[in-house]
Design an enzyme around this catalytic site. Structure first.
Site, PDB file in Angstrom:
ATOM      1  N   TRP A 137      74.295 158.054  99.490  1.00 59.49           N
ATOM      2  CA  TRP A 137      75.200 157.509  99.386  1.00 59.49           C
ATOM      3  C   TRP A 137      76.909 157.688  99.842  1.00 59.49           C
ATOM      4  O   TRP A 137      77.716 156.691 100.327  1.00 59.49           O
ATOM      5  CB  TRP A 137      74.973 155.886  99.163  1.00 59.49           C
ATOM      6  N   HIS A 162      67.717 156.058 105.060  1.00 60.33           N
ATOM      7  CA  HIS A 162      69.118 156.328 103.604  1.00 60.33           C
ATOM      8  C   HIS A 162      69.104 155.594 102.326  1.00 60.33           C
ATOM      9  O   HIS A 162      67.926 155.082 101.927  1.00 60.33           O
ATOM     10  CB  HIS A 162      69.735 155.582 104.523  1.00 60.33           C
ATOM     11  N   ALA A 163      70.628 156.112 101.483  1.00 64.25           N
ATOM     12  CA  ALA A 163      70.294 155.482  99.871  1.00 64.25           C
ATOM     13  C   ALA A 163      69.766 153.468 100.511  1.00 64.25           C
ATOM     14  O   ALA A 163      70.679 152.659 101.569  1.00 64.25           O
ATOM     15  CB  ALA A 163      71.712 155.634  99.267  1.00 64.25           C
ATOM     16  N   PRO A 164      69.530 152.996  99.515  1.00 69.98           N
ATOM     17  CA  PRO A 164      69.366 151.111  99.517  1.00 69.98           C
ATOM     18  C   PRO A 164      70.273 150.584  99.186  1.00 69.98           C
ATOM     19  O   PRO A 164      70.528 149.843  99.556  1.00 69.98           O
ATOM     20  CB  PRO A 164      68.056 151.392  98.030  1.00 69.98           C
ATOM     21  N   GLY A 213      70.610 165.410  97.210  1.00 68.50           N
ATOM     22  CA  GLY A 213      70.412 163.580  96.554  1.00 68.50           C
ATOM     23  C   GLY A 213      70.999 164.590  94.937  1.00 68.50           C
ATOM     24  O   GLY A 213      71.328 165.667  94.822  1.00 68.50           O
ATOM     25  N   SER A 214      69.639 164.278  93.561  1.00 69.25           N
ATOM     26  CA  SER A 214      70.215 164.675  92.254  1.00 69.25           C
ATOM     27  C   SER A 214      68.900 165.572  92.170  1.00 69.25           C
ATOM     28  O   SER A 214      67.980 165.602  92.834  1.00 69.25           O
ATOM     29  CB  SER A 214      69.885 163.802  91.518  1.00 69.25           C
ATOM     30  N   GLU A 235      69.867 169.624  99.070  1.00 67.71           N
ATOM     31  CA  GLU A 235      71.129 170.329  98.362  1.00 67.71           C
ATOM     32  C   GLU A 235      71.293 169.610  97.415  1.00 67.71           C
ATOM     33  O   GLU A 235      71.233 167.753  97.709  1.00 67.71           O
ATOM     34  CB  GLU A 235      72.351 169.699 100.157  1.00 67.71           C
ATOM     35  N   LEU A 236      71.250 169.918  96.023  1.00 65.87           N
ATOM     36  CA  LEU A 236      71.214 168.879  95.180  1.00 65.87           C
ATOM     37  C   LEU A 236      72.866 169.243  94.406  1.00 65.87           C
ATOM     38  O   LEU A 236      73.705 169.355  94.585  1.00 65.87           O
ATOM     39  CB  LEU A 236      70.422 169.490  93.949  1.00 65.87           C
ATOM     40  N   CYS A 269      79.399 166.028  95.406  1.00 63.79           N
ATOM     41  CA  CYS A 269      79.081 166.625  94.560  1.00 63.79           C
ATOM     42  C   CYS A 269      79.841 168.138  94.443  1.00 63.79           C
ATOM     43  O   CYS A 269      79.404 168.584  93.324  1.00 63.79           O
ATOM     44  CB  CYS A 269      77.331 167.137  95.692  1.00 63.79           C
TER      45      CYS A 269
END
Length: 463
Positions: A137, A162-164, A213-214, A235-236, A269
């Protein structure tokens, strides 16, 4: 708006006031099946389009993004609290990305002829098929398009999960590609639960997977992609070091450190999270850094003057505050901020932690929000050791007037990118990605175009 369950709907909450502004029902298995079928059918059409036709649509997309910039930026501000000027800047950056790839992408996909013993050969870059993208997001449009544009240009189709909390942004993005003239099925948006993501990864119609993301999400998605024998790009997280040596120009270093840490409310990030400063200048650097951070405008993200808005999610603010309090209990010094702001909004005060050591929480973990940690290094070698003493390896920054020494240090930094006398950024001309637990694979540049290509070798006249 009537509140609905997070288990049945993707919920959008305005972090500026805590009010629910959207609820999007998760799709059924039948709807997911239909989306994957459209993506597969769209691939059959899209891969047969000439490269010139694909380039033309990417060029049109740049114009559509600029036409829709106000509405798209407003949605990002409402859904995740992005300050208005930064939201508009994100849309313009996306438009420039489209134009750059339209101009430079074709050369990256051109056949590569070569001589081989007994004949000729060439490498052709062929598309793989529908690519599933699980996106975050924090940059609702840039994170998607920096991967989608080169992926589409190569002839693949793109399925976005996508992110909720920002599904409004996801659907505006889909509308922009439709308005630009992309054929049906080329860019699909699926609103599904993690179980739906797992089903999509396992589906034979999905050719590859990409995630931003994470680390936890990367482990889950990477494991599932591996089990399905599918290429993936991850890609974290990052806990990027920002090294300041004794001979650095402190005016420039402090300004860059403030921007590098607090842009996008610190939710980046590749932000400058660990400020590693050589002991000869740490006191002066710290004084200036705190002073400039104190001047940042915090408030309503819809106002142009605001630099730091609310954090995107209330649960992440709670997690951040827990990390700050843990670091203070471990012996760090609170120089500024250090708490949630009062009121309904999801604000966290711009925070500076001093006297941080390599054993403390804010050094060992990623802090995703407006919190900076200042660590003292004995010398340049110690700074390098501190920088590498992390499970992450996304980017790093070095400030020094001795560029030759910075180049030597760069060779030893365990990161995907290094910035000498400049803070972290992403640009289509160069690659972006990390090592260690920051992930693998690359976005942007020619690497981003070819990540989801079949590099097919064609032999001619081999006798």
């Amino acid at each position: 708006m009537t509140s609905v369950s997070h288990t049945t709907h993707a919920i959008s909450i305005n972090p500026n006031d805590g009010e629910q502004i959207g609820a999007y029902p998760y799709e059924t298995e039948a709807a997911l099946e239909a989306a994957l079928s459209r993506a597969a059918a769209g691939f059959s059409v899209w891969k047969r389009k000439s490269l010139a036709e694909r380039v033309e649509l990417v060029t049109v997309l740049a114009s559509v993004l600029r036409e829709q910039a106000i509405d798209m930026a407003r949605m990002a501000t409402q859904e995740m609290g992005k300050p208005a000027t930064q939201a508009r800047g994100e849309i313009e950056k996306c438009a420039q990305l489209c134009e750059w790839y339209a101009e430079n992408g074709p050369a990256m996909l051109a056949p590569e002829p070569t001589q081989v013993p007994g004949g000729k050969a060439r490498i052709e870059y062929r598309p793989l098929g529908p690519v599933l993208a699980v996106m975050p997001w924090n940059f609702p449009y840039w994170q998607v398009l920096r991967g989608a544009v080169p992926t589409l240009l190569a002839g693949n189709t793109y399925v976005l999960k996508h992110a909720p909390n920002i599904m409004g942004c996801a659907y505006l993005l889909r509308d922009a590609l439709q308005q630009a003239g992309f054929p049906d099925g080329v860019f699909e948006v699926i609103n599904v639960t993690p179980d739906g993501v797992s089903k999509a990864i396992a589906d034979d119609r999905i050719a590859a997977v990409t995630l931003t993301g994470s680390v936890r999400a990367g482990i889950a998605i990477g494991s599932q992609a591996g089990a399905a024998l599918k290429k993936c790009v991850l890609e974290l997280g990052g806990s990027d070091p920002f090294i300041v040596l004794n001979d650095a120009n402190l005016d420039e270093a402090v300004k860059a450190a403030v921007i590098g840490r607090y842009q996008n409310t610190g939710q980046v990030c590749a932000a400058a999270k660990r400020l590693i400063v050589e002991q000869g200048v740490v006191e002066e650097f710290t004084r200036r850094f705190v002073e400039q951070t104190r001047q940042l405008v915090v408030g309503d993200p819809s106002q142009n003057a605001t630099y730091i808005g609310p954090m995107a999610r209330f649960d992440l603010r709670d997690e951040l505050d827990g990390q700050v309090q843990a670091t203070l209990s471990e012996g760090a010094t609170l120089l500024l901020g250090g708490s949630k702001a009062e009121g309904a909004g999801n604000f966290y005060l711009p925070t500076v932690l001093g006297d941080v050591t390599d054993r403390m929480t804010s050094f060992r973990q990623e802090l995703f929000g407006p919190v900076a940690s200042i660590i003292t290094a004995r010398d340049a070698q110690h700074a390098l050791e501190l920088a590498n003493d992390s499970e992450f390896g996304l980017t790093a920054t070095i400030y020094t007037q001795d560029v030759a020494r910075a180049e030597q240090l760069t060779e030893q930094l365990e990161t995907g990118g290094v910035f000498i006398n400049g803070y972290s950024a992403s640009d289509p001309r160069v690659t972006f990605g990390g090592v260690k637990k920051s992930g693998f694979g690359r976005e942007l540049s020619h690497f981003g175009v070819r990540e989801f290509c079949n590099a097919q070798t064609v032999w001619l006249d081999r006798n």
